[in-house]
Design an enzyme around this catalytic site. Structure first.
Site, PDB file in Angstrom:
ATOM      1  N   LYS A 129       0.915  -1.162  -0.019  1.00 26.27           N
ATOM      2  CA  LYS A 129       0.057  -0.035  -0.001  1.00 26.27           C
ATOM      3  C   LYS A 129       0.928   1.165   0.142  1.00 26.27           C
ATOM      4  O   LYS A 129       1.593   1.543   1.112  1.00 26.27           O
ATOM      5  CB  LYS A 129      -0.862  -0.010   1.349  1.00 26.27           C
ATOM      6  CG  LYS A 129      -1.926   1.196   1.112  1.00 26.27           C
ATOM      7  CD  LYS A 129      -2.975   0.839   2.042  1.00 26.27           C
ATOM      8  CE  LYS A 129      -2.751   1.777   3.531  1.00 26.27           C
ATOM      9  NZ  LYS A 129      -3.157   3.101   3.362  1.00 26.27           N
ATOM     10  N   GLY A 179      -7.914   9.312   8.931  1.00 22.71           N
ATOM     11  CA  GLY A 179      -8.495   9.420  10.255  1.00 22.71           C
ATOM     12  C   GLY A 179      -9.374  10.573  10.486  1.00 22.71           C
ATOM     13  O   GLY A 179      -9.877  10.824  11.838  1.00 22.71           O
ATOM     14  N   ALA A 220      -9.063   6.018   2.657  1.00 19.53           N
ATOM     15  CA  ALA A 220      -9.149   6.973   3.824  1.00 19.53           C
ATOM     16  C   ALA A 220     -10.405   7.814   4.039  1.00 19.53           C
ATOM     17  O   ALA A 220     -11.054   7.915   3.103  1.00 19.53           O
ATOM     18  CB  ALA A 220      -7.873   7.880   3.920  1.00 19.53           C
ATOM     19  N   GLY A 221     -10.769   8.048   5.296  1.00 21.33           N
ATOM     20  CA  GLY A 221     -11.757   8.910   5.730  1.00 21.33           C
ATOM     21  C   GLY A 221     -13.143   8.485   5.875  1.00 21.33           C
ATOM     22  O   GLY A 221     -14.181   8.946   6.415  1.00 21.33           O
ATOM     23  N   THR A 237      -9.438   3.584  11.751  1.00 20.87           N
ATOM     24  CA  THR A 237      -9.878   4.277  12.943  1.00 20.87           C
ATOM     25  C   THR A 237     -11.127   4.197  13.425  1.00 20.87           C
ATOM     26  O   THR A 237     -11.653   4.116  14.582  1.00 20.87           O
ATOM     27  CB  THR A 237      -9.341   5.894  12.836  1.00 20.87           C
ATOM     28  OG1 THR A 237      -8.230   6.069  12.243  1.00 20.87           O
ATOM     29  CG2 THR A 237      -9.761   6.872  13.900  1.00 20.87           C
TER      30      THR A 237
END
Lengths: 65, 257
Positions: free
Chosen positions: B96, B157, B184-185, B207
């Site tokens: 990644k 995050g 992400a997010g 997260t």
């Protein structure tokens, strides 16, 4: 000879990367090493001759996202 | 079935391994999420190798595929070296690829990303690049050899969820044959369902699960949401309409006056 291991300058009297790992207490099949920004393969550590001022990174698996 | 290089997976939920309250909770969450791919990183080992060793054994015990990342790298050179070290440890061609461009937003440096992707693809890596939904960047990554793209939907995050579904939709339309995974997010199961309904192949969540009140329960919720979103995409979603459309038939309605 002085080298930098994971950001810490240390004095060593060993000749190879493999020996350095032993005297510094690094052990385990999960370690990866790089010298001066280039990967030093596990199988080549015994032949890798250290030089004064070498910057050595010893990495291992860590949590990540 | 969800195909990644060298693997056929039953789950489209990829999970990060950071920020969990304990290794035991991480392990339980991975199982509850029916997750088959976890991400992890490489960091400086302490003398004795105890930290990395314990984590290494935990991951091994989960019997999952490992997707190492290059998190924290700010140059292509750093990322390439980290990827090579990850391959050394894990024996996987998967990486990644993260090249961070801006500290506060953890936005990818797409120029460094393309440079590193080109080097790694040529060296036999299967690169999972953490990128934006920018189509030009996507094209450059494909030219570099990537067959997988991992666009963010919001900053890492942030838990904000998809900020621009049009951009994600455009990326999906532009690359119908690539594997697209939102990286992400993602903050809630509904966010995961939303991007899966856009036709994405998978989501990576860290997260939102690790910092949940009950990470194990949240992992299960995400697994369900990912499956629901995928099933919705497969079965033909009704597009939004500007005006009301009666769902009950008008024909045969009684007349009382």
């Amino acid at each position: 000879m002085r080298v930098i291991v994971n950001g810490e300058e240390v004095a060593v009297s060993v000749a190879t990367l493999a020996a350095l790992l032993v005297v510094r207490g690094f052990e385990g099949e999960w370690l990866a090493t790089a010298v001066n920004g280039r990967v030093a393969a596990n199988t080549a550590r015994g032949e890798y001759r250290l030089e004064d001022g070498d910057r050595i990174e010893v990495l291992s698996p860590m949590q990540g996202g | 079935m969800f195909a990644l290089p060298g693997a056929n997976l039953g789950s489209r939920l990829l999970m990060g391994t950071a920020r969990y309250p304990s290794p035991a909770v991480l392990a339980a969450a991975v199982r509850a999420g029916r997750c088959e791919v976890v991400t992890l990183s490489l960091r400086r080992e302490t003398v004795g190798g105890r930290h990395g060793g314990a984590f290494f054994e935990l991951i091994r015990s989960l019997d999952v595929h490992v997707l190492p990342n290059t998190a924290g790298c700010h140059t292509a050179r750093e990322a390439v070296t980290t990827a090579e070290m990850a391959r050394e440890i894990f024996g996987t061609s998967w990486i990644k690829l993260e090249v961070i461009g801006y500290h506060d937003t953890l936005q990818p440096d797409v120029f460094g990303l393309v440079e590193a992707a080109r080097i790694l693809c040529a060296d036999g890596f299967d690169v999972f690049p953490y990128t934006t939904d920018d189509l030009v960047v996507g094209e450059k990554l494909v030219e570099a050899g990537c067959r997988i793209l991992m666009p963010w939907c919001a900053p890492i995050g942030s838990a904000r969820g998809p900020r621009d579904t049009h951009g994600l939709r455009a990326l999906r339309a532009a690359y119908p044959d690539l594997t697209l995974i939102v990286d992400a997010g993602i903050g809630r199961p509904s966010h995961a369902a939303t991007v899966m309904e856009l036709g994405y192949d998978g989501v990576l969540v860290d997260t939102a699960i690790a910092e949940a009140g009950d990470p194990v329960g949240m992992a299960e919720a995400f697994a369900t949401a990912v499956e629901a979103g995928r099933r919705g995409w497969q079965t033909g979603l009704v597009e939004p309409r500007d005006m009301a459309v009666p769902s009950t038939p008008v024909i045969g309605k009684a007349v009382f006056s």
